[in-house]
Design a protein around this motif. Sequence first.
Motif, PDB file in Angstrom:
ATOM      1  N   PHE A 294       0.828  -1.208   0.000  1.00 14.14           N
ATOM      2  CA  PHE A 294       0.000   0.000   0.000  1.00 14.14           C
ATOM      3  C   PHE A 294       0.863   1.260   0.000  1.00 14.14           C
ATOM      4  O   PHE A 294       0.578   2.231  -0.705  1.00 14.14           O
ATOM      5  CB  PHE A 294      -0.921  -0.013   1.218  1.00 14.14           C
ATOM      6  CG  PHE A 294      -1.766   1.229   1.369  1.00 14.14           C
ATOM      7  CD1 PHE A 294      -2.885   1.420   0.573  1.00 14.14           C
ATOM      8  CD2 PHE A 294      -1.444   2.193   2.316  1.00 14.14           C
ATOM      9  CE1 PHE A 294      -3.673   2.564   0.712  1.00 14.14           C
ATOM     10  CE2 PHE A 294      -2.219   3.333   2.464  1.00 14.14           C
ATOM     11  CZ  PHE A 294      -3.339   3.523   1.665  1.00 14.14           C
ATOM     12  N   ILE A 295       1.936   1.217   0.771  1.00 13.82           N
ATOM     13  CA  ILE A 295       2.808   2.383   0.894  1.00 13.82           C
ATOM     14  C   ILE A 295       3.742   2.502  -0.299  1.00 13.82           C
ATOM     15  O   ILE A 295       4.104   3.600  -0.717  1.00 13.82           O
ATOM     16  CB  ILE A 295       3.609   2.294   2.210  1.00 13.82           C
ATOM     17  CG1 ILE A 295       2.671   2.505   3.400  1.00 13.82           C
ATOM     18  CG2 ILE A 295       4.757   3.303   2.248  1.00 13.82           C
ATOM     19  CD1 ILE A 295       3.313   2.267   4.744  1.00 13.82           C
ATOM     20  N   GLY A 296       4.125   1.365  -0.872  1.00  8.90           N
ATOM     21  CA  GLY A 296       5.146   1.388  -1.911  1.00  8.90           C
ATOM     22  C   GLY A 296       6.520   1.605  -1.304  1.00  8.90           C
ATOM     23  O   GLY A 296       7.312   2.434  -1.762  1.00  8.90           O
ATOM     24  N   ALA A 297       6.814   0.841  -0.226  1.00  9.83           N
ATOM     25  CA  ALA A 297       8.018   1.061   0.565  1.00  9.83           C
ATOM     26  C   ALA A 297       9.170   0.183   0.092  1.00  9.83           C
ATOM     27  O   ALA A 297       8.979  -0.808  -0.623  1.00  9.83           O
ATOM     28  CB  ALA A 297       7.712   0.760   2.041  1.00  9.83           C
ATOM     29  N   ASP A 298      10.372   0.559   0.516  1.00  9.94           N
ATOM     30  CA  ASP A 298      11.535  -0.308   0.323  1.00  9.94           C
ATOM     31  C   ASP A 298      11.544  -1.416   1.371  1.00  9.94           C
ATOM     32  O   ASP A 298      11.975  -2.535   1.096  1.00  9.94           O
ATOM     33  CB  ASP A 298      12.825   0.513   0.423  1.00  9.94           C
ATOM     34  CG  ASP A 298      12.961   1.510  -0.715  1.00  9.94           C
ATOM     35  OD1 ASP A 298      12.697   1.126  -1.868  1.00  9.94           O
ATOM     36  OD2 ASP A 298      13.309   2.676  -0.454  1.00  9.94           O
ATOM     37  N   CYS A 299      11.114  -1.085   2.577  1.00 11.67           N
ATOM     38  CA  CYS A 299      10.957  -2.080   3.630  1.00 11.67           C
ATOM     39  C   CYS A 299       9.892  -1.584   4.597  1.00 11.67           C
ATOM     40  O   CYS A 299       9.567  -0.388   4.616  1.00 11.67           O
ATOM     41  CB  CYS A 299      12.269  -2.354   4.358  1.00 11.67           C
ATOM     42  SG  CYS A 299      12.898  -0.944   5.297  1.00 11.67           S
ATOM     43  N   THR A 300       9.362  -2.498   5.390  1.00 12.45           N
ATOM     44  CA  THR A 300       8.252  -2.160   6.279  1.00 12.45           C
ATOM     45  C   THR A 300       8.466  -2.810   7.633  1.00 12.45           C
ATOM     46  O   THR A 300       9.009  -3.924   7.718  1.00 12.45           O
ATOM     47  CB  THR A 300       6.916  -2.629   5.663  1.00 12.45           C
ATOM     48  OG1 THR A 300       6.654  -1.852   4.497  1.00 12.45           O
ATOM     49  CG2 THR A 300       5.763  -2.478   6.641  1.00 12.45           C
ATOM     50  N   ILE A 301       8.013  -2.114   8.689  1.00 11.94           N
ATOM     51  CA  ILE A 301       8.090  -2.660  10.036  1.00 11.94           C
ATOM     52  C   ILE A 301       6.783  -2.400  10.766  1.00 11.94           C
ATOM     53  O   ILE A 301       6.248  -1.284  10.733  1.00 11.94           O
ATOM     54  CB  ILE A 301       9.293  -2.076  10.821  1.00 11.94           C
ATOM     55  CG1 ILE A 301       9.352  -2.671  12.232  1.00 11.94           C
ATOM     56  CG2 ILE A 301       9.231  -0.561  10.876  1.00 11.94           C
ATOM     57  CD1 ILE A 301      10.643  -2.321  12.958  1.00 11.94           C
ATOM     58  N   ILE A 302       6.230  -3.443  11.382  1.00  9.33           N
ATOM     59  CA  ILE A 302       5.037  -3.326  12.214  1.00  9.33           C
ATOM     60  C   ILE A 302       5.238  -4.222  13.444  1.00  9.33           C
ATOM     61  O   ILE A 302       6.244  -4.928  13.539  1.00  9.33           O
ATOM     62  CB  ILE A 302       3.746  -3.740  11.483  1.00  9.33           C
ATOM     63  CG1 ILE A 302       3.793  -5.219  11.091  1.00  9.33           C
ATOM     64  CG2 ILE A 302       3.515  -2.855  10.256  1.00  9.33           C
ATOM     65  CD1 ILE A 302       2.470  -5.764  10.575  1.00  9.33           C
ATOM     66  N   ASN A 330      -3.179   4.807  11.200  1.00  5.70           N
ATOM     67  CA  ASN A 330      -2.886   4.980   9.779  1.00  5.70           C
ATOM     68  C   ASN A 330      -1.445   4.582   9.496  1.00  5.70           C
ATOM     69  O   ASN A 330      -0.637   4.419  10.403  1.00  5.70           O
ATOM     70  CB  ASN A 330      -3.116   6.434   9.356  1.00  5.70           C
ATOM     71  CG  ASN A 330      -4.516   6.912   9.650  1.00  5.70           C
ATOM     72  OD1 ASN A 330      -4.748   7.636  10.606  1.00  5.70           O
ATOM     73  ND2 ASN A 330      -5.471   6.499   8.832  1.00  5.70           N
ATOM     74  N   THR A 331      -1.139   4.454   8.230  1.00  3.73           N
ATOM     75  CA  THR A 331       0.221   4.108   7.829  1.00  3.73           C
ATOM     76  C   THR A 331       1.015   5.366   7.494  1.00  3.73           C
ATOM     77  O   THR A 331       0.467   6.447   7.278  1.00  3.73           O
ATOM     78  CB  THR A 331       0.206   3.162   6.626  1.00  3.73           C
ATOM     79  OG1 THR A 331      -0.532   3.766   5.553  1.00  3.73           O
ATOM     80  CG2 THR A 331      -0.424   1.838   6.999  1.00  3.73           C
ATOM     81  N   VAL A 332       2.331   5.188   7.455  1.00  2.00           N
ATOM     82  CA  VAL A 332       3.253   6.303   7.249  1.00  2.00           C
ATOM     83  C   VAL A 332       4.305   5.901   6.223  1.00  2.00           C
ATOM     84  O   VAL A 332       4.840   4.788   6.277  1.00  2.00           O
ATOM     85  CB  VAL A 332       3.961   6.693   8.571  1.00  2.00           C
ATOM     86  CG1 VAL A 332       4.957   7.819   8.333  1.00  2.00           C
ATOM     87  CG2 VAL A 332       2.945   7.109   9.617  1.00  2.00           C
ATOM     88  N   ARG A 333       4.578   6.807   5.307  1.00  4.23           N
ATOM     89  CA  ARG A 333       5.677   6.646   4.359  1.00  4.23           C
ATOM     90  C   ARG A 333       6.804   7.586   4.818  1.00  4.23           C
ATOM     91  O   ARG A 333       6.705   8.806   4.673  1.00  4.23           O
ATOM     92  CB  ARG A 333       5.226   6.988   2.947  1.00  4.23           C
ATOM     93  CG  ARG A 333       6.311   6.848   1.884  1.00  4.23           C
ATOM     94  CD  ARG A 333       5.819   7.324   0.533  1.00  4.23           C
ATOM     95  NE  ARG A 333       4.791   6.426  -0.018  1.00  4.23           N
ATOM     96  CZ  ARG A 333       3.579   6.816  -0.387  1.00  4.23           C
ATOM     97  NH1 ARG A 333       3.215   8.081  -0.235  1.00  4.23           N
ATOM     98  NH2 ARG A 333       2.725   5.952  -0.891  1.00  4.23           N
ATOM     99  N   ALA A 334       7.842   7.012   5.414  1.00  5.87           N
ATOM    100  CA  ALA A 334       8.946   7.814   5.957  1.00  5.87           C
ATOM    101  C   ALA A 334      10.171   7.679   5.053  1.00  5.87           C
ATOM    102  O   ALA A 334      10.494   6.581   4.594  1.00  5.87           O
ATOM    103  CB  ALA A 334       9.284   7.368   7.370  1.00  5.87           C
ATOM    104  N   LYS A 335      10.816   8.795   4.819  1.00  2.77           N
ATOM    105  CA  LYS A 335      12.064   8.794   4.056  1.00  2.77           C
ATOM    106  C   LYS A 335      13.220   8.997   5.024  1.00  2.77           C
ATOM    107  O   LYS A 335      13.314  10.028   5.683  1.00  2.77           O
ATOM    108  CB  LYS A 335      12.040   9.880   2.983  1.00  2.77           C
ATOM    109  CG  LYS A 335      11.026   9.610   1.879  1.00  2.77           C
ATOM    110  CD  LYS A 335      11.112  10.636   0.758  1.00  2.77           C
ATOM    111  CE  LYS A 335      10.122  10.292  -0.364  1.00  2.77           C
ATOM    112  NZ  LYS A 335      10.188  11.283  -1.465  1.00  2.77           N
ATOM    113  N   VAL A 336      14.063   7.973   5.125  1.00  5.42           N
ATOM    114  CA  VAL A 336      15.148   8.002   6.101  1.00  5.42           C
ATOM    115  C   VAL A 336      16.460   7.603   5.441  1.00  5.42           C
ATOM    116  O   VAL A 336      16.477   6.876   4.433  1.00  5.42           O
ATOM    117  CB  VAL A 336      14.851   7.054   7.289  1.00  5.42           C
ATOM    118  CG1 VAL A 336      13.584   7.481   8.014  1.00  5.42           C
ATOM    119  CG2 VAL A 336      14.711   5.606   6.822  1.00  5.42           C
ATOM    120  N   SER A 337      17.545   8.056   6.013  1.00  6.52           N
ATOM    121  CA  SER A 337      18.856   7.665   5.509  1.00  6.52           C
ATOM    122  C   SER A 337      19.144   6.229   5.911  1.00  6.52           C
ATOM    123  O   SER A 337      18.549   5.685   6.856  1.00  6.52           O
ATOM    124  CB  SER A 337      19.937   8.586   6.087  1.00  6.52           C
ATOM    125  OG  SER A 337      20.079   8.355   7.481  1.00  6.52           O
ATOM    126  N   GLY A 338      20.057   5.602   5.211  1.00  7.82           N
ATOM    127  CA  GLY A 338      20.447   4.252   5.574  1.00  7.82           C
ATOM    128  C   GLY A 338      20.978   4.182   6.991  1.00  7.82           C
ATOM    129  O   GLY A 338      20.747   3.203   7.708  1.00  7.82           O
TER     130      GLY A 338
END
Length: 439
Positions: A294-302, A330-338
């Motif tokens: 749904f988010i279109g993420a590189d990785c996900t954590i729940i 709700n879900t969150v699309r976060a942009k973070v550094s490695g």
Amino acid sequence: MRVTLYHTNDIHSHLDAFMSISAYMAEHRPQLDHPSLYVDIGDHIDLSLPVTEGTMGKRNVQLLNEAQCDIVTIGNNEGMTMAHDALNTLYDDARFTVTCANVFDVKGQLPNHFVQAHIREIEGVRFLFVGVTAAFTPFYRALDWVVTDPLAAIQDEVKRYAGAYDILIVLSHVGIFFDEQLCEVLPEADVILGAHTHHHFLEGKMVNGVLMAAAGKYGHFLGEVTLDIENKQIVNKQAILHPLETLPKVSTYFDEEGRQLLDQPVVSQAMTLQRETNFITQASYELAKSIHEFIGADCTIINAGLMVTGYQDKVLTEYDIHQMLPHPINTVRAKVSGRTLKEILLTAREQTYMYERAQGLGFRGDVFGGYILYDAGYIASSNRYFIKGEEIEDDKIYVLGTVDMYTFGRYFPMLKGQKMEYLMPEFLRDIFKAHLQRS
């Protein structure tokens, strides 16, 4: 002249308790020999209750009408867990006034049926009621609302109505710390009826001449403020609470009502969805996958505790999915550094909260459970971290998919201040249901 103000806050759709409160007022208000008002200070609605979800809050409004409510303000559950159009139509049938001075649409218009402030005249005395709600800016913006500073909003209304009122009552769904500050900067307020932080005062609290009153959460108390007025000024003000256990017992059938409202099947064949909190099941893995896609993420954590109940060989209904994932999360699309992502994965590795009971932040389960990673992993012995099998690069930016309860600082402090997008109004149950229907 004497005036009684009955008040509730943070009912969170604990409607069994609310019916006891309503029964008490129905019995006692007519026995008073002086005027009274009943006001609610927000978060009456909570979509974690099936009957509230099934009517999108309108059942709550109906119950407030039946309780002869006079004035309400909104909390974050009314403002942030409902789609834009749902909030705009929530109070279509309300027979009470809705005041909130700090929520607007992008054109600067109030939600339908809202007023910024309200004057109620009682036997020639003019009461000014001003309601405000907590300014969770990114959440409101994601729903096409603009939420402004509550203190400035109150001050603007007080200035706007200068000379037009005698007594000032603030309905604050902002929290105890804000209310204490408000007592210092706005001593002309006569009473602050508080909410949001679920605090309560058995006999009120006087700060700088301002009476603070609050009734806790979940209908545990009904608040009652008594104002004695002479020459249009308050000469005495007192607050008490009526504990729920002292109120009338009322038979209710809200669970059955909610089950009927949400009885539609969402899949055509029977499914087994195992619920465990200390290891990954196929069901919890599929929940993580649904959020990830749904988010279109590189990785996900729940966390596994998000899945509150499981089912064995059952054709799932809307009610079942709701019971499995009752959270207004709700879900969150976060942009973070490695580099930051490694910190997050290291924190998750520790599994600090796996067996802890959790509450708040939208969580409606019991045990927090272990973390579930999707498309992310690590080799603990060499302290190496991977996404989709490739080692994480410190300076590369990654899209992390997760849930909003992780962004408030408790579970992953390193997420605070990161660039993120809150995806609303879809809840976890909406996302998972769509995933099951596609599978």
